[in-house]
Design an enzyme around this catalytic site. Structure first.
Site, PDB file in Angstrom:
ATOM      1  N   LYS A  54      40.702  41.432  20.595  1.00  0.00           N
ATOM      2  CA  LYS A  54      41.713  40.883  21.515  1.00  0.00           C
ATOM      3  C   LYS A  54      42.152  39.508  21.042  1.00  0.00           C
ATOM      4  O   LYS A  54      43.342  39.200  20.996  1.00  0.00           O
ATOM      5  CB  LYS A  54      41.158  40.794  22.939  1.00  0.00           C
ATOM      6  CG  LYS A  54      41.136  42.124  23.659  1.00  0.00           C
ATOM      7  CD  LYS A  54      40.334  42.057  24.951  1.00  0.00           C
ATOM      8  CE  LYS A  54      40.128  43.455  25.509  1.00  0.00           C
ATOM      9  NZ  LYS A  54      39.024  43.559  26.457  1.00  0.00           N
ATOM     10  N   GLN A  98      35.836  40.586  30.646  1.00  0.00           N
ATOM     11  CA  GLN A  98      35.375  41.817  29.989  1.00  0.00           C
ATOM     12  C   GLN A  98      34.306  42.505  30.841  1.00  0.00           C
ATOM     13  O   GLN A  98      33.351  41.872  31.289  1.00  0.00           O
ATOM     14  CB  GLN A  98      34.818  41.472  28.595  1.00  0.00           C
ATOM     15  CG  GLN A  98      34.417  42.659  27.765  1.00  0.00           C
ATOM     16  CD  GLN A  98      35.599  43.536  27.345  1.00  0.00           C
ATOM     17  OE1 GLN A  98      36.710  43.043  27.143  1.00  0.00           O
ATOM     18  NE2 GLN A  98      35.362  44.825  27.232  1.00  0.00           N
ATOM     19  N   ASP A 121      44.655  42.731  33.534  1.00  0.00           N
ATOM     20  CA  ASP A 121      43.986  44.038  33.585  1.00  0.00           C
ATOM     21  C   ASP A 121      44.530  44.898  34.722  1.00  0.00           C
ATOM     22  O   ASP A 121      44.318  46.111  34.743  1.00  0.00           O
ATOM     23  CB  ASP A 121      42.485  43.843  33.842  1.00  0.00           C
ATOM     24  CG  ASP A 121      41.639  44.038  32.600  1.00  0.00           C
ATOM     25  OD1 ASP A 121      42.051  44.807  31.712  1.00  0.00           O
ATOM     26  OD2 ASP A 121      40.560  43.425  32.530  1.00  0.00           O
TER      27      ASP A 121
END
Ligand code: GUN
Length: 300
Positions: A54, A98, A121
């Protein structure tokens, strides 16, 4: 029939190029650099790989990358504190924590502490509700990537029978919402669904996201259907040598490709789309935060 193979690697590269062009324009015209903060708690090896990828891809498209790697024993209060600071930081337009988090931390509480406008997200309950009610939301990256592939393949999804295999909050449920928004007739099938093969055989669009290696075989697929395989399963591959593994999807590729009209492979299908869509979401969040027009073709 042999299906067209949908090349997710190439598709994701095109998305990153579009994002990079847009970022370059924002930097020169508005002196504005979209920023993505990624928070990793603990040492999970798979998560470390994702976070590294990422970070690399974020800087490659010209965005600012802020990485926060915290020790496994970080307290929930410390993590919430960091999120409060990132929420207030005007250089940060997107925040991703995460998953999975260590078991002493309440993941729902943490996710819902993120400012929904920065929740790239799309996991915050506000974004879940906005998506479900057809309002402007941040959309989870993997289903967004699947939708982009489906829209690329079909001019109009309206009226198509879509079956989503899997009911997770991260993929199955938001995928179903997106397909419904595009006027598909949507069925969510899962581990308790009766006659699941029969249900799948009715699908013009079949999205498999159950996490069961090669569960969908060719006899579950309607001739000509578009099959999107979200699964990434590591299975033993003794034919490659002792202790070797290989990656397979939730779809048995060869038998399904013989029946489908189009299919995504594993690896190289949906996988690369997720980070590309994360970058697209970060760009979208930055545009929204600054009252700029949203990038075309990069949102739901
Ligand atoms: N872990 C595995 N997939 C994901 C994802 O899409 N988002 C986050 N935050 N963590 C993950």
């Amino acid at each position: 029939m042999t299906a067209d193979i949908i090349d997710g690697k190439a598709f994701a590269a095109r998305i990153r190029d579009k994002v990079a062009e847009h970022v370059a324009r924002m930097r020169s015209a508005h002196d504005l650099t979209p920023g993505l903060a990624v928070v990793l708690v603990g040492e999970d090896p798979a998560s470390q790989v994702y976070v590294r990828n990422k970070g690399t891809q974020t800087t490659e498209v010209g965005m600012a990358s802020f990485e926060h790697r915290l020790p496994e024993d970080t307290s929930q209060a410390e993590l919430l504190n960091l999120l409060d600071r990132l929420n207030d930081d005007t250089e940060v337009h997107g925040i991703l924590v995460q998953l999975p988090l260590p078991s002493h931390i309440d993941a729902d509480l943490v996710i819902n502490r993120i400012n929904p406008a920065k929740d790239v997200d799309g996991f915050h309950i506000s974004n879940v509700g906005l998506l479900a009610t057809g309002q402007k939301a941040m959309v989870p990256c993997t289903p967004l990537g699947c939708l982009m592939m489906l829209r690329d393949r079909h001019d109009n999804l309206s009226g198509m029978n879509a079956v989503v295999l899997g009911r997770s909050n991260i993929v199955g449920k938001p995928m179903a919402q997106l397909l419904l928004r595009d006027s598909c007739t949507v069925t969510i099938a899962h581990s308790r669904t009766r006659d699941v093969a029969e249900v799948c055989r009715r699908a013009d669009i079949l999205v498999a996201a159950v996490g069961r290696p090669e569960m969908v075989t060719g006899d579950w697929v309607k001739p000509g259907a578009t099959v999107i395989d979200v699964g990434i399963n590591r299975i033993p591959a003794p034919e490659r040598g002792a202790g070797k593994h290989r990656l397979v999807g939730d779809v048995h590729f060869e038998s399904s490709a013989a029946v489908a009209g189009a299919i995504t492979p594993v690896p190289g299908g949906v996988g690369p789309m997720t980070i590309a869509c994360l970058l697209a979401n970060t760009l979208t969040a930055c545009c929204r935060a600054n009252g700029l027009p949203e990038p075309e073709g990069l949102t739901a």
